[in-house]
Design an enzyme around this catalytic site. Structure first.
Site, short mmCIF file in Angstrom:
data_model
loop_
_atom_site.label_atom_id
_atom_site.label_comp_id
_atom_site.label_asym_id
_atom_site.label_seq_id
_atom_site.Cartn_x
_atom_site.Cartn_y
_atom_site.Cartn_z
CG ASP A 8 -1.92 1.11 1.21
OD1 ASP A 8 -2.43 1.43 0.12
OD2 ASP A 8 -2.19 1.67 2.28
CG ASP A 10 -1.31 7.81 0.55
OD1 ASP A 10 -0.29 8.50 0.40
OD2 ASP A 10 -2.27 7.81 -0.26
CG ASP A 204 -2.39 2.52 6.26
OD1 ASP A 204 -2.78 2.11 5.16
OD2 ASP A 204 -2.63 3.67 6.69
#
Length: 273
Positions: A8, A10, A204
């Site tokens: 991922d 960000d 995240d």
């Protein structure tokens, strides 16, 4: 054995546009070892070329081929469902460019699809036009279900929120192509030429990254440098295979997972330098 990575963007590689400690070194090591990976993002605003340029500017040795976005997945979906189709696009140039490269004609006149993506400048007229076209029978797609997106000023309404406006106005639900839809996961694996069992999804967020990896048969790693915290784990009925402080800790954790260990708690990992 873990051979490939879906990373991922960000919260894993960058935060606020700046590299998270150790992430540049981790990606540099993947490139040097010729390990297959995709930077895997629901952000449909930018083209792969844009994403690569932004990350190269802060030290990542990446190229456009390293990126797989929800815009690319959506364009592939459209191409598979109806080759040579047309679409009305509500979003930024990353979405429009992906659709055009897939042979989709962009128009507001009787399009086959209405496609909602991400932008920081949604216009009411576009949303109203999209709703009218959906009401008239256009198929309704959205690049991702994320209701909010981060900006320098904080969060702003994102693709999922705008799609909800059209859904409320028309009574027609959108089909979300991006994470956690397994279609996007399988498309990325096809690009890499690897199987799910040999790939790890690193994110995240529990509600997109981890669940997407789990439902597609990948190993999953949750980093604590973005949205999720250790306390958040108790809110979900599923768990990642690994919980690590940051991406830089993943190499050590992968050794454990390859040896048969699972669900490494963050407290068991080495602390960030």
């Amino acid at each position: 054995m873990i051979l490939a990575h879906l990373l991922d963007l960000d919260g894993v590689l960058v935060r606020g546009g700046q590299p998270i400690a150790g992430s540049v070194d981790y990606v540099t090591a993947l490139v040097a070892a010729a390990k297959p990976f995709q930077i895997f993002t629901n952000n449909s605003r930018f083209t792969p070329e844009d994403h690569a340029e932004r990350l190269r500017a802060v030290g990542f040795p990446v190229s456009p081929e390293h990126f797989y976005t929800s815009a690319l997945a959506t364009a592939r979906f459209v191409e598979m469902q109806k080759p040579g189709s047309s679409a009305y696009a509500i979003g930024d140039h990353g979405l429009v460019e992906a659709l055009r490269r897939a042979g989709c004609r962009i128009t507001e006149f009787a399009p086959d699809f209405v496609v909602v993506g991400d932008t920081t400048a949604y216009h009411y007229e576009q949303i109203a036009t999209g709703a009218e076209l959906v009401a008239k029978g256009a198929w309704f797609l959205a690049t991702n279900p994320d209701a909010t997106g981060p900006t320098e000023k904080g969060f702003h309404p994102a693709c999922g929120a705008v799609a909800a406006l059209i859904e409320k106005a028309t009574g027609r639900q959108p089909y979300f192509v991006g994470k956690p839809n397994s279609f996007m996961m399988r498309s990325a694996l096809d690009r890499l030429g690897v199987g799910a069992a040999n790939t790890i999804m690193v994110g995240d967020r529990m509600d997109t990254d981890v669940v997407a990896g789990l439902e597609s048969g990948l190993k999953t790693a949750l980093v604590l440098t973005g949205v999720a915290t250790v306390a958040d784990l108790e809110r979900f009925p599923f768990k990642p295979d690994l919980v690590i402080e940051r991406l830089a800790d993943l190499s050590q954790a992968i050794v454990k997972i390859d040896q048969g260990f699972s669900f490494v708690e963050a407290s068991q990992m080495s602390s960030p330098c």
